[in-house]
Design a protein around this motif. Sequence first.
Motif, PDB file in Angstrom:
ATOM      1  N   LEU A 101     -77.035  40.677  31.389  1.00  0.00           N
ATOM      2  CA  LEU A 101     -77.552  39.642  30.493  1.00  0.00           C
ATOM      3  C   LEU A 101     -78.294  40.271  29.319  1.00  0.00           C
ATOM      4  CD1 LEU A 101     -78.169  36.626  29.899  1.00  0.00           C
ATOM      5  CD2 LEU A 101     -80.221  36.892  31.317  1.00  0.00           C
ATOM      6  N   GLY A 102     -77.935  39.851  28.104  1.00  0.00           N
ATOM      7  CA  GLY A 102     -78.619  40.328  26.916  1.00  0.00           C
ATOM      8  C   GLY A 102     -78.227  41.718  26.467  1.00  0.00           C
ATOM      9  N   THR A 103     -77.230  42.314  27.110  1.00  0.00           N
ATOM     10  CA  THR A 103     -76.819  43.670  26.767  1.00  0.00           C
ATOM     11  C   THR A 103     -75.806  43.662  25.632  1.00  0.00           C
ATOM     12  OG1 THR A 103     -74.994  43.685  28.366  1.00  0.00           O
ATOM     13  CG2 THR A 103     -77.163  44.410  29.155  1.00  0.00           C
ATOM     14  N   ASN A 104     -75.606  44.833  25.041  1.00  0.00           N
ATOM     15  CA  ASN A 104     -74.576  44.983  24.026  1.00  0.00           C
ATOM     16  C   ASN A 104     -73.196  44.714  24.612  1.00  0.00           C
ATOM     17  OD1 ASN A 104     -73.530  45.943  21.381  1.00  0.00           O
ATOM     18  ND2 ASN A 104     -72.720  47.605  22.615  1.00  0.00           N
ATOM     19  N   ASP A 105     -73.005  45.027  25.910  1.00  0.00           N
ATOM     20  CA  ASP A 105     -71.717  44.766  26.560  1.00  0.00           C
ATOM     21  C   ASP A 105     -71.417  43.271  26.623  1.00  0.00           C
ATOM     22  OD1 ASP A 105     -71.332  47.452  26.914  1.00  0.00           O
ATOM     23  OD2 ASP A 105     -71.970  47.483  29.007  1.00  0.00           O
ATOM     24  N   GLU A 106     -72.463  42.449  26.857  1.00  0.00           N
ATOM     25  CA  GLU A 106     -72.248  40.998  26.861  1.00  0.00           C
ATOM     26  C   GLU A 106     -71.815  40.525  25.469  1.00  0.00           C
ATOM     27  OE1 GLU A 106     -74.531  36.720  27.579  1.00  0.00           O
ATOM     28  OE2 GLU A 106     -75.695  38.574  27.565  1.00  0.00           O
ATOM     29  N   THR A 107     -72.500  41.001  24.430  1.00  0.00           N
ATOM     30  CA  THR A 107     -72.140  40.636  23.057  1.00  0.00           C
ATOM     31  C   THR A 107     -70.711  41.063  22.743  1.00  0.00           C
ATOM     32  OG1 THR A 107     -74.440  40.879  22.363  1.00  0.00           O
ATOM     33  CG2 THR A 107     -72.771  40.931  20.630  1.00  0.00           C
ATOM     34  N   TYR A 108     -70.354  42.251  23.193  1.00  0.00           N
ATOM     35  CA  TYR A 108     -69.004  42.779  22.974  1.00  0.00           C
ATOM     36  C   TYR A 108     -67.950  41.891  23.620  1.00  0.00           C
ATOM     37  CZ  TYR A 108     -65.048  45.997  23.667  1.00  0.00           C
ATOM     38  OH  TYR A 108     -63.798  46.580  23.718  1.00  0.00           O
ATOM     39  N   LEU A 109     -68.191  41.472  24.867  1.00  0.00           N
ATOM     40  CA  LEU A 109     -67.228  40.611  25.559  1.00  0.00           C
ATOM     41  C   LEU A 109     -67.083  39.261  24.855  1.00  0.00           C
ATOM     42  CD1 LEU A 109     -67.954  41.152  29.379  1.00  0.00           C
ATOM     43  CD2 LEU A 109     -66.052  42.041  28.036  1.00  0.00           C
ATOM     44  N   ARG A 110     -68.193  38.681  24.464  1.00  0.00           N
ATOM     45  CA  ARG A 110     -68.164  37.338  23.862  1.00  0.00           C
ATOM     46  C   ARG A 110     -67.597  37.347  22.442  1.00  0.00           C
ATOM     47  NH1 ARG A 110     -70.647  33.878  27.219  1.00  0.00           N
ATOM     48  NH2 ARG A 110     -72.307  34.666  28.602  1.00  0.00           N
ATOM     49  N   ASN A 111     -67.996  38.327  21.644  1.00  0.00           N
ATOM     50  CA  ASN A 111     -67.653  38.307  20.225  1.00  0.00           C
ATOM     51  C   ASN A 111     -66.357  39.031  19.876  1.00  0.00           C
ATOM     52  OD1 ASN A 111     -70.066  36.952  19.973  1.00  0.00           O
ATOM     53  ND2 ASN A 111     -71.164  38.650  19.026  1.00  0.00           N
ATOM     54  N   GLU A 112     -65.980  40.015  20.687  1.00  0.00           N
ATOM     55  CA  GLU A 112     -64.788  40.802  20.354  1.00  0.00           C
ATOM     56  C   GLU A 112     -63.638  40.629  21.349  1.00  0.00           C
ATOM     57  OE1 GLU A 112     -65.416  44.826  19.029  1.00  0.00           O
ATOM     58  OE2 GLU A 112     -67.555  44.450  18.726  1.00  0.00           O
ATOM     59  N   VAL A 113     -63.949  40.670  22.638  1.00  0.00           N
ATOM     60  CA  VAL A 113     -62.878  40.631  23.627  1.00  0.00           C
ATOM     61  C   VAL A 113     -62.338  39.221  23.842  1.00  0.00           C
ATOM     62  CG1 VAL A 113     -62.205  41.241  25.982  1.00  0.00           C
ATOM     63  CG2 VAL A 113     -63.859  42.659  24.761  1.00  0.00           C
ATOM     64  N   LEU A 114     -63.221  38.226  24.003  1.00  0.00           N
ATOM     65  CA  LEU A 114     -62.776  36.841  24.225  1.00  0.00           C
ATOM     66  C   LEU A 114     -61.833  36.337  23.136  1.00  0.00           C
ATOM     67  CD1 LEU A 114     -65.737  34.721  25.679  1.00  0.00           C
ATOM     68  CD2 LEU A 114     -63.397  34.788  26.519  1.00  0.00           C
ATOM     69  N   PRO A 115     -62.170  36.481  21.850  1.00  0.00           N
ATOM     70  CA  PRO A 115     -61.254  35.990  20.813  1.00  0.00           C
ATOM     71  C   PRO A 115     -59.900  36.684  20.820  1.00  0.00           C
ATOM     72  CG  PRO A 115     -63.441  36.382  19.898  1.00  0.00           C
ATOM     73  CD  PRO A 115     -63.431  36.978  21.273  1.00  0.00           C
ATOM     74  N   LYS A 116     -59.880  37.948  21.249  1.00  0.00           N
ATOM     75  CA  LYS A 116     -58.630  38.704  21.230  1.00  0.00           C
ATOM     76  C   LYS A 116     -57.790  38.467  22.475  1.00  0.00           C
ATOM     77  CE  LYS A 116     -58.672  43.169  22.011  1.00  0.00           C
ATOM     78  NZ  LYS A 116     -58.859  44.631  21.841  1.00  0.00           N
ATOM     79  N   VAL A 117     -58.429  38.381  23.628  1.00  0.00           N
ATOM     80  CA  VAL A 117     -57.724  38.315  24.913  1.00  0.00           C
ATOM     81  C   VAL A 117     -57.392  36.892  25.321  1.00  0.00           C
ATOM     82  CG1 VAL A 117     -57.996  38.738  27.391  1.00  0.00           C
ATOM     83  CG2 VAL A 117     -58.669  40.488  25.733  1.00  0.00           C
ATOM     84  N   GLY A 118     -58.267  35.947  25.032  1.00  0.00           N
ATOM     85  CA  GLY A 118     -58.089  34.584  25.532  1.00  0.00           C
ATOM     86  C   GLY A 118     -59.153  34.283  26.571  1.00  0.00           C
ATOM     87  N   ASP A 119     -59.143  33.072  27.096  1.00  0.00           N
ATOM     88  CA  ASP A 119     -60.214  32.608  27.968  1.00  0.00           C
ATOM     89  C   ASP A 119     -60.355  33.425  29.246  1.00  0.00           C
ATOM     90  OD1 ASP A 119     -60.985  30.646  26.263  1.00  0.00           O
ATOM     91  OD2 ASP A 119     -59.877  29.035  27.243  1.00  0.00           O
TER      92      ASP A 119
END
Length: 287
Positions: free
Chosen positions: A173-191
């Motif tokens: 929670l609150g880590t750079n990895d969380e931001t990375y998943l939400r902002n970069e991976v989700l839009p590219k990979v899908g839900d």
Amino acid sequence: MMNNGTPSNGKKMRKGWMLTAILLMVVLVVSACGSKTTDNGSSNGAQASNELEQIKSVGTMKVGMMGTYAPYNFLNDKKEMDGFDADIAREVAKRLGVKVEFVSQEFSGLIPSLQSKKIDAIVSQMTITDERKQALDFSEGYITNQVKIIVKSDNNDITKLEDFKGKTIGVGLGTNDETYLRNEVLPKVGDFTIKTYDDVISSLKDLNAGRIDATINNLYALKPIVDANGFDIKAVGEAIKSDQAGIAVRKNNPELVAALNDALQGMKDDGTYNTIFKKWFGEEPAQ
């Protein structure tokens, strides 16, 4: 003829001078008490002009860290803060000429504590990002971490980020990895579902029990936890990203940032940094 019942002019003058001298001594004593200096020569009554001077005036740097993220920072058997980050913080404080006081809390609360001046700095694998630099100042990076996908040992369905689609992925929670998943991976990979955790061991327990499908983290952080708990998990694929962690301080602190950078560079120049790195990771730092 002099009147014996009244003091002479000479006596009046002597009494006047004595009264003046006494008043002057009182003023000097009060003035000295009000401007008593500290060990670093600054006045107690005057506020230091910047946060580096404030830390030196107090003689202690309050450092925030999780305390649950071995081998970076954790409480040892003596209930003392230990780990790579703790050793870095101690050495930096030493080179600033102050002691270090550790304040442990969940990662998500570290930045608010820094902003509210409960702590002076964060040394807890705080990844340097453009977003964070809008609100914080950072030292130069003091470690580079390779982040990989972690799954159960019998999971052969996830080997790359694209395989996250439709899965549940754990992250701090609150880590750079969380931001990375939400902002970069989700839009590219899908839900896919993101489940957040306050500490690494909880996410690995859920991964080991099959409550999440994967997590992302760096191998330095995982090895001691896996060894201690016997988790049946593995890292797969190539590193998905590389991060640099720095020492975070409040915004607009050029003097403090410069002093931190000087301390870190001095540690690298005289070999102290390599000694600390090898102590915790068993290898030389990547060049």
